[in-house]
Design an enzyme around this catalytic site. Structure first.
Site, mmCIF file in Angstrom:
data_model
loop_
_atom_site.group_PDB
_atom_site.id
_atom_site.type_symbol
_atom_site.label_atom_id
_atom_site.label_comp_id
_atom_site.label_asym_id
_atom_site.label_seq_id
_atom_site.Cartn_x
_atom_site.Cartn_y
_atom_site.Cartn_z
ATOM 1 N N ASP A 39 0.266 -8.813 13.493
ATOM 2 C CA ASP A 39 0.897 -7.476 13.010
ATOM 3 C C ASP A 39 1.021 -7.361 11.420
ATOM 4 O O ASP A 39 0.994 -6.962 10.525
ATOM 5 C CB ASP A 39 2.515 -7.369 13.251
ATOM 6 N N GLU A 211 3.847 2.435 19.346
ATOM 7 C CA GLU A 211 4.917 2.128 18.460
ATOM 8 C C GLU A 211 3.420 1.692 17.283
ATOM 9 O O GLU A 211 2.255 1.981 17.564
ATOM 10 C CB GLU A 211 5.004 0.203 19.641
#
Length: 320
Positions: A39, A211
């Site tokens: 991420d 997401e």
């Protein structure tokens, strides 16, 4: 200087030109070893690139790595070596590692949004730190930004700060459930001012697998990048990056075929290859650099940092 060293220097020069808005030809940032990270969100302060990522499994805090050339990376101390006490008021069973940081510069400060949650739950929060210099390591706790509970139909993780064409700050966020949300922020507190907008979802997907929003503005359009499908499963990951755009920050965002991203639309931008499996949780820097993680097929599926120069085609769509 040997050939390998010369090529590294040449690539670094091309990267610098690319971040100045000059089209260059070195698309993929080749590294001797791509650092392990999940991420990623990347920014440049002075001559240093900083990348923030989800904390290691069974570890604490947010991972931080830095580089002078974008090719060779070093570890910096984690942010949150110890959890903040107020988190448990909102997320009693949060993991020790914090997730999905987003680093941006606005109004003279660096703002670091981060997520506190536990796997599979939407009892979550997005918190905020800020500093006038990343290198100083002096972070100010700016507290809670937004939180969700099991009574909500969205998940308050994966925050991403975007500045609109008029200089106003907004935060997009969301993971699964009813999809991606957007809210305007107060420019002084960097906290929400009220209304919550829905901008992307996958209502026909059995798990609603969307997401990690990232929005950037360019030439009259807001571009919304999201991650589809399954993350965090090594070589079994099916993550991929999709994109749509809108002339308005609140949408509707549509893909190249005109499909609304609220109805599952999204043009696939990066689905990986035989080497890099399941790319996703992307970030865009200065409309010239595209960042994400992917799982390395040559290292048994370890998550690694991938960076490309970002280009835009004649129709205004991103490419690399």
């Amino acid at each position: 200087m040997n050939l390998k060293s010369y090529l590294k220097v040449l690539l670094f020069v091309l990267v610098l030109l690319g971040t100045s808005g000059v089209s260059v030809s070195a698309a993929f940032w080749e590294m001797d070893e791509h650092p392990m990270i999940h991420d990623p969100s990347m920014i440049r302060e002075g001559n240093t690139w900083w990348t923030f990522g989800t904390g290691e499994e069974n570890g604490n805090g947010i991972r931080v790595i830095y580089s002078q050339d974008g090719l060779n990376w070093n570890e910096a101390p984690v942010v949150f070596p110890e959890p903040l006490s107020w988190w448990r008021e909102y997320v009693p069973n949060h993991t020790s590692a914090q997730w999905a940081p987003d680093i941006q510069y606005y109004n003279g400060r660096y703002w670091l949004y981060y997520s506190v949650s536990s796997f599979g739950s939407n009892q979550s929060l997005i918190g905020l730190l800020s500093t006038d210099s990343i290198a100083s390591g002096n972070w100010r706790d700016d507290g809670l930004v937004v939180h969700s509970t099991t009574a909500d139909n969205y998940n308050a993780i994966d925050g991403d700060l975007v500045i609109d064409e008029y200089g106003n700050p907004w935060l997009s966020f969301g993971s699964y459930w009813s999809g991606i949300k957007l809210t305007r922020l107060d420019a002084n507190t960097m906290k929400p001012t009220g209304q919550l907008y829905s901008i992307a979802a996958r209502p026909n997907h059995p798990e609603g697998a969307i997401e990690a929003p990232s929005i950037t503005y360019k030439d009259g359009y807001y571009y919304l990048f999201v991650s589809f499908d399954k993350c965090c499963s090594g070589l079994d990951s099916t993550y991929k990056v999709a994109v749509g755009r809108s002339p308005n920050i609140t949408g509707p965002y549509v893909d190249k075929l005109g499909q609304d991203m609220l109805n599952g639309g999204g043009t696939i931008f990066d689905s990986g290859n035989d080497k890099w499996i399941g790319p996703g949780h992307q970030d865009v820097y200065d409309n010239n650099v595209f960042i994400r993680h992917a799982y390395d097929a040559d290292s048994n599926g370890l998550p690694r940092l991938l960076i490309n120069d970002l280009y835009w085609d004649s129709q205004g769509w991103p490419t690399y």
